[in-house]
Motif scaffolding. Structure first.
Motif, mmCIF file in Angstrom:
data_model
loop_
_atom_site.group_PDB
_atom_site.id
_atom_site.type_symbol
_atom_site.label_atom_id
_atom_site.label_comp_id
_atom_site.label_asym_id
_atom_site.label_seq_id
_atom_site.Cartn_x
_atom_site.Cartn_y
_atom_site.Cartn_z
ATOM 1 N N ASP A 98 0.830 -1.211 0.000
ATOM 2 C CA ASP A 98 0.000 0.000 0.000
ATOM 3 C C ASP A 98 0.859 1.254 0.000
ATOM 4 N N ASN A 101 2.369 1.597 -3.536
ATOM 5 C CA ASN A 101 1.364 1.995 -4.525
ATOM 6 C C ASN A 101 1.000 3.465 -4.389
ATOM 7 N N LYS A 104 3.885 5.547 -5.821
ATOM 8 C CA LYS A 104 3.924 5.583 -7.288
ATOM 9 C C LYS A 104 3.236 6.829 -7.840
#
Length: 263
Positions: A98, A101, A104
Motif C-alpha cells: 500500500d 502503490n 507511485k
C-alpha cells in the motif's frame, strides 16, 4: 546508503544478512543509530538537516533502506528529501504494498532513488521508475543505479558476502565489516560513466569511499535469524580513518524492549 549487500533467504540460520555503507558529505549533520525519542519503536540514524533517515528498523519488524540514484542531469533543488521516504514508512501504518502503490502516484516529488522495505519476513524493491518488485530468495547488491547493476564495487562486495554466507554456519559481523571497509579503487576501463567526471568516478568506485569532503560516514550490519532475533551494529566514521563510535542493538521482533547502546 550508497552501497547495500543483501543475502535474503540464503543462509540456513540467518535468512536476512544486510551489510551497507552510508556515503555522504561530511558537513551534513546526522545522528548515529539510536531509538528515536519521538517514535521509540524505530531504531536508526537521523538526517539532522531534513529529518529523514537512510536506514531503520522497528521492533515490529518494519525495515527500510534507501540509496540515491546517481544522475546529476536530472537533479532538482526543490525536490523533497528522499530520506523522508524511509522515515514515513517506518513511522506509518501502511503495509509495504500500500505504501509503495501510494508512492507511485507521488514519485516525481523526489529525485531518483531506490528503496528496499517490508515487514519481516517480506521484502520489496522499488525505484523512481515506478515498478514494485517483491523480493525472492537470492543474493543482491544495490548502489546508485538499479538493483544488481554490475558496477565493479557491487560485484566485489557481493562476492565477499557470498563467501561469508556459504562458508559460515555462524556469520561473523567482523567479516561483513571487513567487506565494507575495502578502500581499493578500480581501473578506469571498468568504471561507469554517470555524468560526474572521471576523477569522481574513481573516488566513488571504492566500496569504502574516502575524499577530503565526501565519503563513507558509517557502516551497518543487520542480521535476522529464523526466530526473528535481530542484531543491529553500526560503526560511525564521519571522515575519520577508523570508526570512533560503535553501537549495537539486539532484540526479538514483536517481543520486548530494545536493548543496546554505544561502545
Amino acid at each position: 546508503m550508497c552501497l547495500i549487500l543483501l543475502s535474503y533467504k540464503q543462509h540456513p540460520r540467518y535468512p536476512f544478512i544486510f551489510a551497507a555503507n552510508r556515503d555522504e558529505f561530511y558537513e551534513r549533520p546526522s545522528a548515529a543509530a539510536a531509538l528515536w525519542e519521538d517514535t521509540p519503536e524505530v531504531l536508526g540514524g537521523r538526517d539532522l538537516r531534513e529529518g529523514g533517515t537512510w536506514l531503520g528498523i522497528t521492533r515490529k519488524g518494519r525495515i527500510a533502506a534507501l540509496t540515491n540514484y546517481r544522475d546529476p542531469a536530472s537533479l532538482r533543488i526543490n525536490a523533497l528529501s528522499r530520506g523522508l521516504l524511509v522515515h514515513d514508512y517506518l513511522t506509518g501504518r501502511k503495509g509495504a504494498p500500500d505504501f509503495l502503490n501510494h508512492l507511485k502516484t507521488n514519485v516525481d516529488r523526489y529525485n531518483g532513488f531506490n528503496l528496499l522495505l517490508g515487514e519481516w519476513p517480506g521484502l520489496y524493491y522499488f525505484s523512481h521508475s515506478g515498478k514494485i518488485q517483491e523480493m525472492k530468495a537470492g543474493l543482491f547488491g544495490l548502489s546508485n543505479r538499479q538493483l544488481d547493476t554490475p558496477w565493479p564495487k557491487l560485484e566485489k562486495g557481493k562476492a565477499g558476502l557470498k563467501s561469508i554466507v556459504e562458508q559460515s554456519e555462524e556469520p561473523d559481523p567482523e567479516a561483513l565489516f571487513a567487506v565494507l571497509a575495502d578502500r581499493s579503487r578500480f581501473p578506469d576501463d571498468l568504471l561507469p560513466d554517470t555524468g560526474i567526471g572521471l576523477e569522481w568516478e574513481r573516488i566513488l568506485s571504492a566500496i569504502f569511499i574516502v575524499s577530503p569532503t565526501y565519503g563513507t560516514r558509517s557502516s551497518t550490519v543487520i542480521m535476522i535469524d529464523r526466530k526473528g532475533h535481530v542484531t543491529f551494529i553500526e560503526r560511525v566514521y564521519n571522515g575519520h580513518p577508523e570508526s570512533w563510535l560503535t553501537s549495537r542493538f539486539d532484540f526479538a521482533i514483536q517481543a520486548g524492549p530494545l536493548s543496546g547502546g554505544n561502545a
